[in-house]
Design a protein around this motif. Structure first.
Motif, short mmCIF file in Angstrom:
data_model
loop_
_atom_site.label_atom_id
_atom_site.label_comp_id
_atom_site.label_asym_id
_atom_site.label_seq_id
_atom_site.Cartn_x
_atom_site.Cartn_y
_atom_site.Cartn_z
N UNK A 1 -14.09 -46.87 -76.39
CA UNK A 1 -13.60 -47.61 -77.55
C UNK A 1 -13.68 -46.72 -78.79
N UNK A 2 -12.59 -46.66 -79.54
CA UNK A 2 -12.55 -45.87 -80.78
C UNK A 2 -13.04 -46.68 -81.96
N UNK A 3 -13.74 -45.99 -82.85
CA UNK A 3 -14.26 -46.59 -84.08
C UNK A 3 -13.91 -45.69 -85.24
N UNK A 4 -13.67 -46.29 -86.41
CA UNK A 4 -13.31 -45.53 -87.60
C UNK A 4 -14.53 -45.18 -88.45
N UNK A 5 -15.53 -46.02 -88.41
CA UNK A 5 -16.73 -45.88 -89.24
C UNK A 5 -17.95 -46.32 -88.44
N UNK A 6 -19.12 -45.78 -88.77
CA UNK A 6 -20.35 -46.25 -88.13
C UNK A 6 -20.58 -47.73 -88.44
N UNK A 7 -20.18 -48.17 -89.62
CA UNK A 7 -20.30 -49.59 -89.99
C UNK A 7 -19.49 -50.46 -89.03
N UNK A 8 -18.31 -50.00 -88.64
CA UNK A 8 -17.48 -50.76 -87.71
C UNK A 8 -18.20 -50.92 -86.37
N UNK A 9 -18.76 -49.82 -85.86
CA UNK A 9 -19.50 -49.90 -84.60
C UNK A 9 -20.66 -50.88 -84.72
N UNK B 1 -31.11 -53.84 -83.90
CA UNK B 1 -30.32 -53.23 -84.97
C UNK B 1 -30.48 -51.72 -85.09
N UNK B 2 -31.70 -51.22 -85.00
CA UNK B 2 -31.89 -49.78 -85.17
C UNK B 2 -31.29 -48.99 -84.00
N UNK B 3 -31.41 -49.51 -82.80
CA UNK B 3 -30.81 -48.84 -81.64
C UNK B 3 -29.29 -48.79 -81.74
N UNK B 4 -28.71 -49.86 -82.24
CA UNK B 4 -27.26 -49.92 -82.43
C UNK B 4 -26.81 -48.90 -83.47
N UNK B 5 -27.51 -48.84 -84.58
CA UNK B 5 -27.14 -47.90 -85.64
C UNK B 5 -27.39 -46.45 -85.20
N UNK B 6 -28.44 -46.24 -84.41
CA UNK B 6 -28.68 -44.90 -83.86
C UNK B 6 -27.50 -44.50 -82.97
N UNK B 7 -27.09 -45.39 -82.06
CA UNK B 7 -25.99 -45.08 -81.15
C UNK B 7 -24.71 -44.74 -81.91
N UNK B 8 -24.41 -45.52 -82.95
CA UNK B 8 -23.21 -45.28 -83.75
C UNK B 8 -23.27 -43.90 -84.41
N UNK B 9 -24.38 -43.60 -85.03
CA UNK B 9 -24.48 -42.35 -85.79
C UNK B 9 -24.67 -41.13 -84.89
N UNK B 10 -25.32 -41.31 -83.76
CA UNK B 10 -25.40 -40.21 -82.80
C UNK B 10 -23.98 -39.83 -82.36
N UNK B 11 -23.17 -40.84 -82.01
CA UNK B 11 -21.79 -40.59 -81.60
C UNK B 11 -21.00 -39.96 -82.75
N UNK C 1 -41.39 -47.59 -102.61
CA UNK C 1 -40.11 -48.12 -102.14
C UNK C 1 -40.20 -49.63 -101.96
N UNK C 2 -39.11 -50.29 -102.33
CA UNK C 2 -39.02 -51.74 -102.17
C UNK C 2 -38.39 -52.11 -100.83
N UNK C 3 -37.70 -51.15 -100.20
CA UNK C 3 -36.99 -51.41 -98.95
C UNK C 3 -37.52 -50.57 -97.80
N UNK C 4 -36.99 -50.84 -96.60
CA UNK C 4 -37.47 -50.22 -95.36
C UNK C 4 -36.87 -48.84 -95.06
N UNK C 5 -35.72 -48.53 -95.64
CA UNK C 5 -35.03 -47.25 -95.39
C UNK C 5 -34.68 -47.06 -93.91
N UNK C 6 -34.26 -48.11 -93.23
CA UNK C 6 -33.94 -47.98 -91.81
C UNK C 6 -32.78 -47.03 -91.55
N UNK C 7 -31.78 -47.01 -92.44
CA UNK C 7 -30.67 -46.07 -92.22
C UNK C 7 -31.14 -44.63 -92.39
N UNK C 8 -31.91 -44.37 -93.42
CA UNK C 8 -32.44 -43.02 -93.62
C UNK C 8 -33.28 -42.55 -92.45
N UNK C 9 -34.14 -43.44 -91.97
CA UNK C 9 -34.99 -43.09 -90.81
C UNK C 9 -34.13 -42.81 -89.58
N UNK C 10 -33.11 -43.64 -89.38
CA UNK C 10 -32.25 -43.48 -88.21
C UNK C 10 -31.47 -42.17 -88.29
#
Length: 165
Positions: free
Chosen positions: A26-34, A80-90, A137-146
Motif C-alpha cells: 500500500x502506498x502512502x504520501x505522508x507518515x501521518x497518512x499511515x 501508537x508508538x509501534x505504528x508511528x515507528x513502522x511509518x517512519x522506518x518505511x 517539558x510539558x509533553x511526552x515527545x513520542x515522535x522525537x523518541x520514535x
C-alpha cells in the motif's frame, strides 16, 4: 555531559512532510497518512481507512483519523508508538534524501518542539528556555523518541552493510 537536542516542528522531519513510501503493497504520501490509516484499521473502521487513503493532505487525513469509530484510548496507547515507528522506518528507509536529513541529526535526541502537542511533542516551542531541559517539558515527545529510534536502527543497519533500498 549535556544532552544535545535537534528541535523540529513543521519541518521536513515532521509527520506532515510529503515523503511517499510503501508498506505491505500500500502506498502512502505522508507518515501521518499511515498513522491514521493504521489507527482506523486497528479499530476495524474500514470506511475511515478508505477515506484516509483518498485524502490528499495530512490535515484531512488527521481529521478523518480523529473520527475513527470504536476508538479506545487505552488500546491506542498500546499500539501508537509501534505504528508511528513502522511509518517512519518505511519513510526514511525508502527515501534517500529523507534518510540523509535524519542522519544529519546523529548524536542528538530529536525533539518535536510543538507548543501545542503534549503527546507527540514537548508542549513547548524550540525557543522556549525550558525546551533545552527535558525535566521542564510539558509533553511526552513520542515522535522525537520514535524518530531517534528509527535513526539509530537505520544507522546500525548501514554500519552492518544492510541495505533497505
Amino acid at each position: 555531559m549535556t544532552e544535545a537536542f535537534t528541535f523540529f516542528w513543521k519541518s521536513p522531519l515532521s509527520q506532515w512532510q510529503r515523503s511517499p513510501f510503501v508498506v505491505g503493497g500500500q502506498s502512502f504520501t505522508h507518515a501521518e497518512q499511515f498513522m491514521m490509516y493504521a489507527k482506523a484499521l486497528l479499530f476495524s473502521d474500514r470506511e475511515a481507512a478508505r477515506a484516509i487513503l483518498q485524502a490528499v493532505t495530512p490535515r484531512e487525513q488527521q481529521a478523518i483519523g480523529r473520527t475513527v469509530k470504536g476508538f479506545d484510548e487505552t488500546v491506542w496507547i498500546l499500539f501508537r508508538e509501534g505504528i508511528v515507528y513502522q511509518a517512519n522506518y518505511a519513510r526514511f528507509s525508502q527515501n534517500l534524501d529523507q534518510r540523509e536529513l535524519l542522519f544529519a541529526t546523529r548524536g542528538t535526541t530529536l525533539v518535536e518542539a510543538s507548543p501545542h502537542d503534549l503527546v507527540w511533542g514537548i508542549g513547548l516551542a524550540a525557543d522556549d528556555r525550558r525546551a533545552s531541559d527535558r525535566t521542564q517539558w510539558r509533553g511526552l515527545n513520542l515522535l522525537g523518541q520514535t524518530l531517534t529510534r528509527v535513526r539509530e536502527a537505520l544507522l546500525w543497519e548501514e554500519s552492518q552493510g544492510i541495505s533497505r533500498e
